[in-house]
Enzyme design. Sequence first.
Site, PDB file in Angstrom:
ATOM      1  N   GLU A 188       1.320 -26.837  -0.322  1.00  0.00           N
ATOM      2  CA  GLU A 188       2.609 -27.211  -0.896  1.00  0.00           C
ATOM      3  C   GLU A 188       3.525 -27.898   0.100  1.00  0.00           C
ATOM      4  O   GLU A 188       3.490 -27.597   1.290  1.00  0.00           O
ATOM      5  CB  GLU A 188       3.356 -25.939  -1.329  1.00  0.00           C
ATOM      6  CG  GLU A 188       2.769 -25.262  -2.518  1.00  0.00           C
ATOM      7  CD  GLU A 188       3.410 -23.902  -2.747  1.00  0.00           C
ATOM      8  OE1 GLU A 188       4.636 -23.775  -2.593  1.00  0.00           O
ATOM      9  OE2 GLU A 188       2.670 -22.973  -3.091  1.00  0.00           O
ATOM     10  N   CYS A 225       9.858 -29.845   3.641  1.00  0.00           N
ATOM     11  CA  CYS A 225       9.312 -28.611   4.205  1.00  0.00           C
ATOM     12  C   CYS A 225       7.803 -28.683   4.036  1.00  0.00           C
ATOM     13  O   CYS A 225       7.307 -28.833   2.912  1.00  0.00           O
ATOM     14  CB  CYS A 225       9.888 -27.419   3.439  1.00  0.00           C
ATOM     15  SG  CYS A 225       9.136 -25.851   3.889  1.00  0.00           S
ATOM     16  N   CYS A 250      -2.391 -18.151   4.960  1.00  0.00           N
ATOM     17  CA  CYS A 250      -1.818 -17.650   6.213  1.00  0.00           C
ATOM     18  C   CYS A 250      -2.430 -16.287   6.489  1.00  0.00           C
ATOM     19  O   CYS A 250      -2.716 -15.533   5.564  1.00  0.00           O
ATOM     20  CB  CYS A 250      -0.293 -17.521   6.058  1.00  0.00           C
ATOM     21  SG  CYS A 250       0.562 -16.984   7.561  1.00  0.00           S
ATOM     22  N   CYS A 269       2.835 -11.022   6.412  1.00  0.00           N
ATOM     23  CA  CYS A 269       4.199 -10.528   6.149  1.00  0.00           C
ATOM     24  C   CYS A 269       4.265  -9.955   4.729  1.00  0.00           C
ATOM     25  O   CYS A 269       3.831 -10.597   3.767  1.00  0.00           O
ATOM     26  CB  CYS A 269       5.228 -11.638   6.323  1.00  0.00           C
ATOM     27  SG  CYS A 269       5.291 -12.291   8.005  1.00  0.00           S
ATOM     28  N   CYS A 288       5.885 -12.006   1.677  1.00  0.00           N
ATOM     29  CA  CYS A 288       5.632 -13.445   1.590  1.00  0.00           C
ATOM     30  C   CYS A 288       4.442 -13.777   0.696  1.00  0.00           C
ATOM     31  O   CYS A 288       3.373 -13.171   0.819  1.00  0.00           O
ATOM     32  CB  CYS A 288       5.407 -13.997   2.994  1.00  0.00           C
ATOM     33  SG  CYS A 288       5.076 -15.767   3.020  1.00  0.00           S
ATOM     34  N   GLY A 329       1.680 -21.151   5.982  1.00  0.00           N
ATOM     35  CA  GLY A 329       0.978 -21.092   7.265  1.00  0.00           C
ATOM     36  C   GLY A 329       1.885 -20.761   8.430  1.00  0.00           C
ATOM     37  O   GLY A 329       3.110 -20.810   8.328  1.00  0.00           O
ATOM     38  N   SER A 343      11.436 -16.218  12.724  1.00  0.00           N
ATOM     39  CA  SER A 343      11.590 -15.330  11.572  1.00  0.00           C
ATOM     40  C   SER A 343      11.726 -13.916  12.093  1.00  0.00           C
ATOM     41  O   SER A 343      10.738 -13.268  12.414  1.00  0.00           O
ATOM     42  CB  SER A 343      10.371 -15.463  10.649  1.00  0.00           C
ATOM     43  OG  SER A 343      10.314 -16.783  10.161  1.00  0.00           O
ATOM     44  N   HIS A 368      13.821 -11.055  10.768  1.00  0.00           N
ATOM     45  CA  HIS A 368      13.737 -10.140   9.620  1.00  0.00           C
ATOM     46  C   HIS A 368      14.000  -8.664   9.926  1.00  0.00           C
ATOM     47  O   HIS A 368      14.222  -7.882   9.000  1.00  0.00           O
ATOM     48  CB  HIS A 368      12.417 -10.293   8.855  1.00  0.00           C
ATOM     49  CG  HIS A 368      12.163 -11.688   8.362  1.00  0.00           C
ATOM     50  ND1 HIS A 368      13.151 -12.483   7.845  1.00  0.00           N
ATOM     51  CD2 HIS A 368      11.033 -12.442   8.336  1.00  0.00           C
ATOM     52  CE1 HIS A 368      12.649 -13.662   7.514  1.00  0.00           C
ATOM     53  NE2 HIS A 368      11.364 -13.669   7.805  1.00  0.00           N
ATOM     54  N   CYS A 396       8.078 -20.847  -0.397  1.00  0.00           N
ATOM     55  CA  CYS A 396       6.710 -21.092   0.088  1.00  0.00           C
ATOM     56  C   CYS A 396       5.653 -20.243  -0.578  1.00  0.00           C
ATOM     57  O   CYS A 396       5.800 -19.051  -0.733  1.00  0.00           O
ATOM     58  CB  CYS A 396       6.577 -20.872   1.583  1.00  0.00           C
ATOM     59  SG  CYS A 396       7.953 -20.113   2.379  1.00  0.00           S
TER      60      CYS A 396
HETATM   61  N1  SAH Z   1       4.965 -18.721   9.345  1.00  0.00           N
HETATM   62  C1  SAH Z   1       6.244 -19.274   9.705  1.00  0.00           C
HETATM   63  C2  SAH Z   1       6.725 -20.360   8.774  1.00  0.00           C
HETATM   64  C3  SAH Z   1       6.550 -20.192   7.276  1.00  0.00           C
HETATM   65  S1  SAH Z   1       7.539 -19.073   6.345  1.00  0.00           S
HETATM   66  C4  SAH Z   1       7.260 -18.185   9.829  1.00  0.00           C
HETATM   67  O1  SAH Z   1       6.966 -17.043   9.515  1.00  0.00           O
HETATM   68  O2  SAH Z   1       8.363 -18.467  10.278  1.00  0.00           O
HETATM   69  C5  SAH Z   1       9.145 -19.765   6.224  1.00  0.00           C
HETATM   70  C6  SAH Z   1      10.234 -18.692   6.145  1.00  0.00           C
HETATM   71  O3  SAH Z   1      10.317 -18.107   4.823  1.00  0.00           O
HETATM   72  C7  SAH Z   1       9.996 -17.538   7.113  1.00  0.00           C
HETATM   73  O4  SAH Z   1      11.207 -17.188   7.712  1.00  0.00           O
HETATM   74  C8  SAH Z   1       9.516 -16.454   6.161  1.00  0.00           C
HETATM   75  O5  SAH Z   1       9.626 -15.191   6.739  1.00  0.00           O
HETATM   76  C9  SAH Z   1      10.383 -16.701   4.954  1.00  0.00           C
HETATM   77  N2  SAH Z   1       9.933 -16.031   3.737  1.00  0.00           N
HETATM   78  C10 SAH Z   1       8.688 -15.746   3.333  1.00  0.00           C
HETATM   79  N3  SAH Z   1       8.691 -15.101   2.143  1.00  0.00           N
HETATM   80  C11 SAH Z   1       9.968 -14.990   1.768  1.00  0.00           C
HETATM   81  C12 SAH Z   1      10.627 -14.408   0.641  1.00  0.00           C
HETATM   82  N4  SAH Z   1       9.945 -13.817  -0.341  1.00  0.00           N
HETATM   83  N5  SAH Z   1      11.968 -14.500   0.588  1.00  0.00           N
HETATM   84  C13 SAH Z   1      12.670 -15.094   1.579  1.00  0.00           C
HETATM   85  N6  SAH Z   1      12.112 -15.646   2.665  1.00  0.00           N
HETATM   86  C14 SAH Z   1      10.777 -15.582   2.772  1.00  0.00           C
END
Ligand code: SAH
Length: 346
Positions: free
Chosen positions: A90, A103, A110, A114, A117, A157, A212, A214, A329
Site C-alpha cells: 500500500e 506514505c 512486517c 506490534c 498494528c 514494513g 514509534s 508508544h 497502514c
Molecule cells: N515500522 C515503522 C513504520 C511503519 S508504522 C514503525 O513502526 O515506525 C507507521 C506508524 O503507525 C508507526 O508509528 C506505528 O506504530 C503506527 N501505527 C500502527 N498501527 C496503528 C494503529 N492501529 N493506530 C495508530 N497508529 C498505528
Amino acid sequence: MRDLKSMTLPEMTNALKAMGQPAFRGKQVFTWLHKGVTSFDEMTNLPKDLRDKLKSEFTLTVPKVARKQVSRQDGTIKYLWELADGNCIESVLMRYHHGNTVCISSQVGCRMGCAFCASTVAGKVRDLTPAEMLDQVLFTQLDSGLEISNIVLMGIGEPMDNLDTVLRFLELVNHPDGMNIGMRHISLSTCGVIPGIHRLADLGLQLTLSVSLHAPDSETRSKIMPVNRAYDVEELFDACHDYFKKTGRRISFEYAMIDGINDQDWQADLIAAKLKGMPGHVNLIPLNDVVESPFKPSKRIAAFQKRLESHGITATVRRSLGGDIDASCGQLRRKAMEEAEKGENG
Ligand code: SAH
C-alpha cells in the site's frame, strides 16, 4: 535478469559501458526510468538494438493498481499496488497545505509484531527492492497527476529491517536526474531498531527520523511492542540522544494513544524526563481501531497533550486523514487478503 531501476546512476553507466555503450547512455536510461516509463520501447532516444538488448538482459518493474480509494472527505488517495510476483503493498497520498505527501511501504508485511498494528498480523513475506519503493512514489505521482513533494516511510514494513534497500532508495529518489526529492522532505519511521538508528546517525542524512515510541516504560512497551524485548526503551532513549548529538536533528516521536495502556499522566511525565536535553516532538496519534486487536482508542488525548506541554514538550495531535477509506497502514492489504481467503474457501 537484473533489476535495472534498482541500480544507481554509476552502476547503470557501468552496466551500459560493459555492453559497449558510450558513457552518456547511463544517464539517458536513468532519466527515462525515473520518469516512470513502462517499457524499454518508450526510451526513444536509444537505438532500437540497444532497447532490445536491455529487454533481454534486464527487468523493468511496473506496479499495477490493484485497488484505488479516494477519500471524499479530504482527497486522500490510497493505492493497493500489485507487484510483479503478485504480492500487494500500500501507499497513501495525503494532501497537506505544505504539499503532497506520499506514505510508502518498505516490506511486504512486517515481522515486528506490534500488537495494535494491522501490517504485521500475517508476518513478513519479503523485503521490497529499491525499485519497488521508488515505484510507489513515481506511480502515485503519475496516476494521481499530483506532484509529490514529501515522502514518509510509514507504510507497511519496518524500514530499518530493510535498511540497505531503504538507503539505496533514498539515493535514487533524491537524485537530481531523477525525482530530486530533498532529504529534508523525507521522514523515516522506525519501531526502535537501535543499530539502524546508530547507522543513520553516522550517515548524517538531512532526513527526519521518527521513532514509534508508544510507551516510555519498559513494561508497557514490551507488552505492545515485541521489539522492546530486543532493544529496550532505555537503550532506545540513549540512541535517540546520541542521534541528536551527532546530527543536531530533532526527532519526532510517534505515540498512538491506547485506552488505559499508555495514556496515563505518569507516562507523560516519564516521556518528558527521558527527553530532557533533546528537542523532541511528540506526535499523538488517535489509535486506529484494528479489528484483530484488543486495544481501544484513548479518551485522554487532550489531557495527555496538556501534561506533556506542561513540561515544555512540543506535542501535537495527528489529524486523521482518509478515515472513510481504511487509510491507515496495512488495513487495505488485510482487507484484500481476507477477501481473497473467503473467495478461495467458497
Ligand atoms: N515500522 C515503522 C513504520 C511503519 S508504522 C514503525 O513502526 O515506525 C507507521 C506508524 O503507525 C508507526 O508509528 C506505528 O506504530 C503506527 N501505527 C500502527 N498501527 C496503528 C494503529 N492501529 N493506530 C495508530 N497508529 C498505528
